[in-house]
Design a protein around this motif. Structure first.
Motif, PDB file in Angstrom:
ATOM      1  N   ALA A 117      47.119  46.931  55.564  1.00  0.00           N
ATOM      2  CA  ALA A 117      45.904  46.998  54.855  1.00  0.00           C
ATOM      3  C   ALA A 117      45.407  47.929  53.794  1.00  0.00           C
ATOM      4  CB  ALA A 117      44.825  47.053  55.880  1.00  0.00           C
ATOM      5  N   LEU A 118      46.036  49.047  54.487  1.00  0.00           N
ATOM      6  CA  LEU A 118      45.813  50.196  53.389  1.00  0.00           C
ATOM      7  C   LEU A 118      46.614  50.184  51.888  1.00  0.00           C
ATOM      8  CD1 LEU A 118      45.786  53.119  55.782  1.00  0.00           C
ATOM      9  CD2 LEU A 118      43.850  52.270  54.812  1.00  0.00           C
ATOM     10  N   GLY A 119      47.857  49.588  52.222  1.00  0.00           N
ATOM     11  CA  GLY A 119      48.626  49.123  50.822  1.00  0.00           C
ATOM     12  C   GLY A 119      47.918  48.220  49.986  1.00  0.00           C
ATOM     13  N   LEU A 120      47.298  47.160  50.758  1.00  0.00           N
ATOM     14  CA  LEU A 120      46.976  45.936  50.176  1.00  0.00           C
ATOM     15  C   LEU A 120      45.686  46.618  49.394  1.00  0.00           C
ATOM     16  CD1 LEU A 120      47.397  43.190  52.655  1.00  0.00           C
ATOM     17  CD2 LEU A 120      48.429  43.451  50.246  1.00  0.00           C
ATOM     18  N   ARG A 121      44.869  47.393  49.894  1.00  0.00           N
ATOM     19  CA  ARG A 121      43.794  48.022  49.481  1.00  0.00           C
ATOM     20  C   ARG A 121      43.906  48.754  48.107  1.00  0.00           C
ATOM     21  NH1 ARG A 121      39.544  50.810  53.354  1.00  0.00           N
ATOM     22  NH2 ARG A 121      40.959  52.499  53.062  1.00  0.00           N
ATOM     23  N   ASP A 122      45.002  49.534  48.110  1.00  0.00           N
ATOM     24  CA  ASP A 122      45.264  50.473  46.975  1.00  0.00           C
ATOM     25  C   ASP A 122      45.877  49.534  45.827  1.00  0.00           C
ATOM     26  OD1 ASP A 122      44.932  52.613  48.382  1.00  0.00           O
ATOM     27  OD2 ASP A 122      46.994  53.009  49.150  1.00  0.00           O
ATOM     28  N   LEU A 123      46.232  48.510  46.190  1.00  0.00           N
ATOM     29  CA  LEU A 123      46.731  47.367  45.050  1.00  0.00           C
ATOM     30  C   LEU A 123      45.439  46.519  44.753  1.00  0.00           C
ATOM     31  CD1 LEU A 123      50.229  46.126  46.430  1.00  0.00           C
ATOM     32  CD2 LEU A 123      49.806  47.850  44.740  1.00  0.00           C
ATOM     33  N   GLY A 124      44.290  46.716  45.114  1.00  0.00           N
ATOM     34  CA  GLY A 124      43.362  45.915  44.740  1.00  0.00           C
ATOM     35  C   GLY A 124      43.054  44.688  45.450  1.00  0.00           C
ATOM     36  N   SER A 158      40.626  41.282  50.021  1.00  0.00           N
ATOM     37  CA  SER A 158      40.770  40.226  50.795  1.00  0.00           C
ATOM     38  C   SER A 158      42.017  40.212  51.791  1.00  0.00           C
ATOM     39  CB  SER A 158      40.449  38.711  50.022  1.00  0.00           C
ATOM     40  OG  SER A 158      40.890  37.621  50.688  1.00  0.00           O
ATOM     41  N   GLY A 159      43.158  40.677  51.043  1.00  0.00           N
ATOM     42  CA  GLY A 159      44.228  40.552  52.190  1.00  0.00           C
ATOM     43  C   GLY A 159      44.161  41.724  53.024  1.00  0.00           C
ATOM     44  N   ALA A 160      43.566  42.869  52.499  1.00  0.00           N
ATOM     45  CA  ALA A 160      43.215  44.079  53.473  1.00  0.00           C
ATOM     46  C   ALA A 160      42.323  43.729  54.511  1.00  0.00           C
ATOM     47  CB  ALA A 160      42.646  45.374  52.632  1.00  0.00           C
ATOM     48  N   THR A 190      36.199  48.557  53.885  1.00  0.00           N
ATOM     49  CA  THR A 190      36.759  47.576  53.082  1.00  0.00           C
ATOM     50  C   THR A 190      35.848  46.477  53.000  1.00  0.00           C
ATOM     51  OG1 THR A 190      38.957  48.326  53.821  1.00  0.00           O
ATOM     52  CG2 THR A 190      38.826  46.166  52.717  1.00  0.00           C
ATOM     53  N   ALA A 191      35.246  45.882  54.237  1.00  0.00           N
ATOM     54  CA  ALA A 191      34.443  44.699  53.973  1.00  0.00           C
ATOM     55  C   ALA A 191      33.188  45.067  53.204  1.00  0.00           C
ATOM     56  CB  ALA A 191      33.988  44.378  55.321  1.00  0.00           C
ATOM     57  N   ARG A 192      32.750  46.053  53.261  1.00  0.00           N
ATOM     58  CA  ARG A 192      31.534  46.545  52.448  1.00  0.00           C
ATOM     59  C   ARG A 192      31.881  46.575  51.030  1.00  0.00           C
ATOM     60  NH1 ARG A 192      27.865  52.007  54.028  1.00  0.00           N
ATOM     61  NH2 ARG A 192      26.344  51.632  52.747  1.00  0.00           N
ATOM     62  N   VAL A 193      33.027  47.193  50.643  1.00  0.00           N
ATOM     63  CA  VAL A 193      33.278  47.239  49.163  1.00  0.00           C
ATOM     64  C   VAL A 193      33.667  45.892  48.682  1.00  0.00           C
ATOM     65  CG1 VAL A 193      35.160  48.167  47.555  1.00  0.00           C
ATOM     66  CG2 VAL A 193      34.391  49.576  49.324  1.00  0.00           C
ATOM     67  N   ALA A 194      34.392  44.850  49.500  1.00  0.00           N
ATOM     68  CA  ALA A 194      34.545  43.832  49.032  1.00  0.00           C
ATOM     69  C   ALA A 194      33.239  42.569  48.996  1.00  0.00           C
ATOM     70  CB  ALA A 194      35.478  42.972  50.045  1.00  0.00           C
TER      71      ALA A 194
END
Length: 352
Positions: free
Chosen positions: A124-131, A134-136, A160-164
């Protein structure tokens, strides 16, 4: 002729019994088994050393055999229940497998199964770094399925959900995190803030009061409680909570701004100017604080100070429409009648 000296016929070669070397015998026996067919030797008693080889050969032959197509429907004998056989398939150990729709779960966890454990939080951290927010979120929900009480996964999911933009999921994650950490008020404060942003003020008050029991010395608890009471039109309680926040943290600029805003709503303009002046000095680059200060000064007839505050607000935020409207109105009033009454002004926005 002396019989003793009579010559005997010489043999051209010595005769010896032929013996198969051990190494060749070990190679010939398996070859003979393979030539005669493995199926005929399955039930034949063999030496103990040859049994592993026979088993390996049988598995190899089974792997090379063609696979028959599975029937669309199972064959059913009369009077018997249909027997289903699961066909073997290759499984990606890192990919999740489907789980029955009626499998038990909760609102946060995402049911799945794996052939081996996967570090979903790291994914999840890797996916969030990539933007890929949803995947994170998906990976963090899978992590909660593996360990429902994982506080790290809960905290990451809430952020993450808050930012999303999935506010409800973030609220639920902060609520679960507050349950997992019964002595920490931080998660409840964040949950109350989101509830305020959603307009759920009674729920925000309830969560804020619970956070207050956990940490009565945290200024942020009183700040969020003040915002919840203010949204619920409970002005007296809001002023009290903002005052308590400022008492615990005299340099809390946002709490000072919100206290000044509450004073403006209570029409206590003198106190509003006092605390908003402090807030503007602590937050000199925040446009809405300057606008609030301009409103307070305008209500007291201090038009030059109001005009300066509105000008600062529009300079800091050129798209701040309300501050620009306020500045234009004060300019018109000052040109028409500097000593004239100031018209009532809509309440400025409250700070976060």
């Amino acid at each position: 002729m002396n019989p003793k000296t009579r010559s005997r016929p010489r043999r051209t070669a010595s005769f010896r019994r032929f013996t198969v070397p051990p190494a060749l015998r070990k190679a010939l026996i398996p070859a003979a088994l393979a030539a005669l067919g493995l199926a005929a030797w399955e039930d034949v008693p063999l030496p103990r050393l040859l049994k592993p080889w026979l088993s390996h050969a049988m598995e190899a032959r089974a792997g090379q055999a063609p696979v028959a197509a599975a029937p669309t429907l199972p064959l059913e004998a009369p009077g018997h229940e249909p027997a289903l056989m699961a066909a073997p398939r290759l499984v990606d150990e890192a990919a999740p497998m489907e789980v029955p729709a009626d499998a038990p779960g909760d609102a946060l966890a995402l049911p799945h199964t794996h052939a081996r454990r996967v570090d979903h939080v790291a994914r999840a951290l890797g996916l969030r770094d990539l933007g890929d927010l949803s995947g994170a979120v998906t990976e963090l929900r899978r992590a909660l399925h593996d360990d429902p009480g994982a506080t790290d996964a809960l905290a990451q999911l809430a952020r993450t959900a808050r930012v999303a933009g999935d506010t409800q999921l973030a609220i639920d994650a902060y609520a679960r995190l507050g349950q997992a950490e019964p002595y920490d008020a931080g998660a409840l404060v964040q949950q109350a803030r989101l509830l305020v942003s959603e307009g759920r003020f009674p729920d925000a008050v309830r969560v804020g009061e619970e956070a207050l029991l956990r940490d009565p010395e945290d200024a942020e608890v009183y700040q969020v409680l003040g915002r919840a009471h203010l949204g619920a039109h409970e002005l007296t309680s809001a002023i009290l909570r903002f005052q308590q926040a400022v008492h615990l943290d005299p340099e809390h600029g946002h709490a000072l701004n919100n206290l000044g805003f509450a004073y403006l709503r209570a029409n206590d303009n003198a106190r509003a100017v006092e605390v908003l002046t402090q807030a503007a000095s602590l937050l000199p680059h925040v446009a809405y604080v300057q606008n609030n200060l301009g409103v307070a000064c305008e209500r007291l007839g201090r038009l030059e100070e109001a005009r300066a505050a509105y000008a600062a607000a529009t300079r800091l935020s050129p798209r701040y429409v309300q501050a620009r409207v306020n500045a234009e109105r004060v300019g018109r009033v000052a040109r028409a009648d500097p000593a004239g009454p100031v018209p009532p002004e809509p309440f400025p926005p409250v700070a976060p």
